[in-house]
Design an enzyme around this catalytic site. Structure first.
Site, PDB file in Angstrom:
ATOM      1  N   ASP A  37       0.829  -1.209   0.000  1.00 47.38           N
ATOM      2  CA  ASP A  37       0.000   0.000   0.000  1.00 47.38           C
ATOM      3  C   ASP A  37       0.866   1.263   0.000  1.00 47.38           C
ATOM      4  O   ASP A  37       1.990   1.248   0.507  1.00 47.38           O
ATOM      5  CB  ASP A  37      -0.920  -0.026   1.233  1.00 47.38           C
ATOM      6  N   ASN A  85     -10.794  -2.775  -6.227  1.00 50.63           N
ATOM      7  CA  ASN A  85      -9.994  -1.802  -6.991  1.00 50.63           C
ATOM      8  C   ASN A  85     -10.626  -1.394  -8.323  1.00 50.63           C
ATOM      9  O   ASN A  85     -10.233  -0.379  -8.914  1.00 50.63           O
ATOM     10  CB  ASN A  85      -8.566  -2.315  -7.232  1.00 50.63           C
TER      11      ASN A  85
HETATM   12  C1  FPP Z   1      -1.965   0.148  -3.298  1.00 54.49           C
HETATM   13  O1  FPP Z   1      -1.503   1.481  -3.302  1.00 54.49           O
HETATM   14  C2  FPP Z   1      -1.449  -0.556  -4.439  1.00 54.49           C
HETATM   15  C3  FPP Z   1      -2.184  -1.113  -5.438  1.00 54.49           C
HETATM   16  C4  FPP Z   1      -3.656  -1.075  -5.465  1.00 54.49           C
HETATM   17  C5  FPP Z   1      -1.546  -1.762  -6.571  1.00 54.49           C
HETATM   18  C6  FPP Z   1      -0.334  -2.554  -6.255  1.00 54.49           C
HETATM   19  C7  FPP Z   1       0.415  -2.761  -7.508  1.00 54.49           C
HETATM   20  C8  FPP Z   1       1.757  -2.725  -7.620  1.00 54.49           C
HETATM   21  C9  FPP Z   1       2.693  -2.628  -6.498  1.00 54.49           C
HETATM   22  C10 FPP Z   1       2.396  -2.788  -8.940  1.00 54.49           C
HETATM   23  C11 FPP Z   1       1.980  -3.859  -9.851  1.00 54.49           C
HETATM   24  C12 FPP Z   1       2.141  -5.250  -9.396  1.00 54.49           C
HETATM   25  C13 FPP Z   1       2.542  -6.264 -10.173  1.00 54.49           C
HETATM   26  C14 FPP Z   1       2.329  -7.658  -9.738  1.00 54.49           C
HETATM   27  C15 FPP Z   1       3.202  -6.042 -11.457  1.00 54.49           C
HETATM   28  P1  FPP Z   1      -2.543   2.643  -3.459  1.00 54.49           P
HETATM   29  O2  FPP Z   1      -2.646   3.016  -4.890  1.00 54.49           O
HETATM   30  O3  FPP Z   1      -3.848   2.262  -2.832  1.00 54.49           O
HETATM   31  O4  FPP Z   1      -1.828   3.760  -2.654  1.00 54.49           O
HETATM   32  P2  FPP Z   1      -2.522   4.901  -1.767  1.00 54.49           P
HETATM   33  O5  FPP Z   1      -3.107   4.192  -0.577  1.00 54.49           O
HETATM   34  O6  FPP Z   1      -1.382   5.780  -1.419  1.00 54.49           O
HETATM   35  O7  FPP Z   1      -3.554   5.558  -2.608  1.00 54.49           O
END
Ligand code: FPP
Length: 260
Positions: A37, A85
């Site tokens: 996250d 998501n």
């Molecule tokens: C949460 O951060 C992260 C995600 C919803 C996506 C996770 C994906 C990756 C790390 C990259 C892709 C993965 C692969 C397997 C290639 P957020 O966007 O919710 O962050 P925030 O809480 O700061 O908004």
């Protein structure tokens, strides 16, 4: 090997070898799960779009996978895309899909050379035929590997996983293949997407929030929890090792009592 992983940025500040040596190898987690996250916030702080954070998050993932594999951890399960998501703006969802495809295209060969065995968990049927095809190809290519079992949770929700498991068990019961009293914890466990994997020993969540977010609810029943304020793109192999080190020093009772 360690020099290669710890080469860049703040990763060189601490002596990785010392950190590695301080980990009690007798008490390593067999299964580590991560909620990656904080990508969006990390990017926003740099005045960049959220997608910049996801791109940086992929680089972090590569380093953490290599570290976990080198350490001899059996299973690493990462939360890449939840069933919730899809509510995000379609531009961000499209970017994440693109990232998954690029990641597979670019990293598949190296993961295979590293003896990684990849597996996608969740409702992968919701993805485009092209992406599904790439996922199947990667799984097939690495199916015989004996290194770390790398589960990538995509379109995953623990409640959804549990309902799907119950549905399949009910179908077996309806077909006369089992009776309700035949159901055991082991059989239920084997009906989940993580079938064959040990339960989660250590759950790491980056980004500062203290919640489970519908992740591996059954598998985490006795997991040790480790939270950090560090946003995922800034999460280093060193910090990962610190979490493992912390785990290796913990005493787990699984509901029992301490020995005298
Ligand atoms: C949460 O951060 C992260 C995600 C919803 C996506 C996770 C994906 C990756 C790390 C990259 C892709 C993965 C692969 C397997 C290639 P957020 O966007 O919710 O962050 P925030 O809480 O700061 O908004």
């Amino acid at each position: 090997m360690w020099k290669k992983i710890f080469r860049s940025g703040s990763d060189t500040k601490e002596d990785a070898a010392a950190l590695m040596n301080s980990i009690n190898r007798e008490n390593l987690p067999r299964h580590v799960a991560i909620i990656m996250d904080g990508n969006g916030r990390w990017a926003k702080r740099r005045g960049m779009p959220r997608t910049y954070g996801h791109n940086a998050g992929v680089k972090t993932l590569k380093k953490i996978l290599k570290t976990a594999n080198s350490l001899g951890i059996e299973v690493l399960t990462v939360y890449a895309f939840s069933t919730e998501n899809w509510k995000r703006p379609h531009t961000e969802v499209d970017c994440l899909m693109q990232l998954f495809a690029e990641y597979l295209d670019r990293e598949m060969q190296e993961m295979n050379e590293d003896n990684v065995r990849i597996h996608f968990i969740g409702r992968t049927d919701a993805f485009s035929p092209l992406l599904r095809d790439m996922m199947t190809k990667a799984e097939t290519m690495m199916a015989g590997n004996s290194g770390i079992h790398f589960n990538v949770a995509v379109n995953y929700g623990a409640r959804d996983e549990i309902v799907r498991a119950v549905q399949s068990l009910m179908s077996m019961s309806k077909a006369g293949e089992m009776q309700p009293e035949d159901l055991t914890e082991e059989l239920f466990d084997a009906s989940l997407d993580t079938s064959g994997d040990p339960p989660v020993d250590l759950l790491i969540r980056t980004g500062g929030d203290l919640r489970l977010s519908n992740y591996l609810l059954w598998q985490c029943a006795y997991a040790e929890l480790w939270f950090t304020d560090t946003n995922w793109p800034a999460f280093s192999p060193e910090e990962f090792l610190r979490a493992i080190q912390d785990f290796s020093g913990r005493h787990r009772r699984f509901g029992g009592l301490d020995d005298e």
